[in-house]
Design an enzyme around this catalytic site. Structure first.
Site, PDB file in Angstrom:
ATOM      1  N   TYR A  59      37.063  57.815  39.350  1.00  0.00           N
ATOM      2  CA  TYR A  59      37.999  57.353  38.273  1.00  0.00           C
ATOM      3  C   TYR A  59      38.975  57.924  37.953  1.00  0.00           C
ATOM      4  O   TYR A  59      38.904  58.878  37.220  1.00  0.00           O
ATOM      5  CB  TYR A  59      37.291  56.399  37.603  1.00  0.00           C
ATOM      6  N   LEU A 208      29.881  40.736  38.999  1.00  0.00           N
ATOM      7  CA  LEU A 208      30.575  39.483  39.679  1.00  0.00           C
ATOM      8  C   LEU A 208      31.339  39.742  40.233  1.00  0.00           C
ATOM      9  O   LEU A 208      32.494  38.865  40.893  1.00  0.00           O
ATOM     10  CB  LEU A 208      31.701  39.146  38.311  1.00  0.00           C
ATOM     11  N   GLY A 209      31.156  40.365  41.479  1.00  0.00           N
ATOM     12  CA  GLY A 209      32.136  40.540  42.889  1.00  0.00           C
ATOM     13  C   GLY A 209      33.410  40.572  42.759  1.00  0.00           C
ATOM     14  O   GLY A 209      34.213  40.283  43.783  1.00  0.00           O
TER      15      GLY A 209
END
Length: 332
Positions: A59, A208-209
């Protein structure tokens, strides 16, 4: 916003809040970031009992771990720091290859410890399974790190049932991190049952997609130029996103009837899947964090849960959850 701290769950020997915090977007992938707000969000999460902080070495090419390290400085005893290794990411994409050889395991751990500024990692995940190296070698090296006190628990990501069994025979696997949400439910066929048989906690990422299930994303044009949903995720393409909007609209309508937000309803559905499920919704903002945390306190009836699932049937989702290249690294 509730003032009650989250209830706790177990991941191996670790006690964590019933909901964690995904930190991917704090360094890149979802557009511009503000470090001060990200750090404030992490610290607010700890205050609320969302103690499981999830990051990875790739990240921001290490910047994500460094940010988490700064956020937990002076608060280390309250945080359960989870990080991941294994993806080889030389450039701006999501990754070009996977490595799980023992030498790479050890090298990755030392680098993550340095960037995080901690003397041990609470939960150390293999991000994707290396098909060229037996998982036995990878987990064996991770077990050596645990014996040396450098990590506390071992986790795998996106691993299938056979891999989980092979890995667990080498050393106890504490957690499986995998995508699980109302519109990504393939793990329910075999993976969930295997985890429960072996006593492995389930840590759903993107619950939450990737923001879609909140109902806020109406078109690809809303996403910033640097947002990876614009180029790496088929469900957000100009062809598929408009067709998927019916799912979000039905969820928003149902949430309104229940006097909650669509995001809270999607998270509450996951919480009702079992006490071994610890979702890690990601956010860079305290307001969204507090909204998400409240979902852990919602009580849904069987009729409510049935209505949620009817609103977002998995067979009505358009597009795969990752692009073709990324799906090659998903072990099923």
């Amino acid at each position: 916003m509730t003032l009650t701290r989250l209830p706790t769950r177990r991941i191996g020997s670790l006690t964590v809040g019933a909901q964690g915090l995904g930190c991917l977007g704090m360094s890149e992938f979802y557009g511009a970031t503000v470090e001060t707000e990200s750090i404030a969000t992490i610290r607010r999460a700890l205050d609320l009992g969302a103690t499981l902080l999830d990051t990875a070495d790739v990240y921001g090419h290490g910047a994500g771990e460094e940010l988490v390290g700064r956020a937990v400085a002076g608060r280390r005893e309250r945080a359960i720091v989870a990080t991941k290794f294994g993806v080889v990411r030389p450039g701006p994409g999501v990754g070009a290859a996977v490595r799980g050889d023992a030498r790479y395991v050890r090298r990755s751990c030392e680098a993550s410890l340095r960037r995080l500024g901690v003397d041990h990692i609470d939960l150390f995940y293999l991000t994707r399974v290396d098909t060229e190296v037996g998982v036995e070698e990878t987990v064996g090296a991770m077990a050596e790190l645990a014996a040396a006190g450098k990590i506390r628990e071992i986790g795998l990501c996106e691993a299938g049932p056979d891999t989980l069994r092979r890995a667990h025979a080498v050393a106890p696997i504490a957690a499986l991190q995998t995508e699980w949400s109302l519109w990504s439910r393939d793990i329910e066929h075999r993976v969930v049952g295997t985890c429960r048989e072996l006593g492995i906690a389930l840590v759903p990422y993107s619950p939450l997609g990737r923001g879609f299930l909140s109902g806020a994303i109406r078109s690809p044009e809303q996403l910033e130029e640097g947002d990876f949903r614009r180029f790496g995720l088929p469900r957000f393409t100009p062809d598929n996103l408009p067709r998927n909007l019916a799912l979000a609209d039905r969820l928003v309508e149902l949430a309104g009837e229940l006097r909650v937000t669509a995001a809270q309803l999607a998270l509450a559905w996951l919480h009702h899947r079992g006490p071994d499920v610890i979702p890690i919704p990601g956010t860079r903002h305290r307001a969204h964090l507090e909204e998400n945390v409240d979902a852990a306190f919602l009580s849904l009836t069987r009729a409510d849960l049935a209505a949620v699932e009817a609103a977002v049937p998995p067979d009505e989702v358009y597009g795969e959850r990752w692009n073709e290249q990324s799906m090659r690294f998903v072990d099923r």
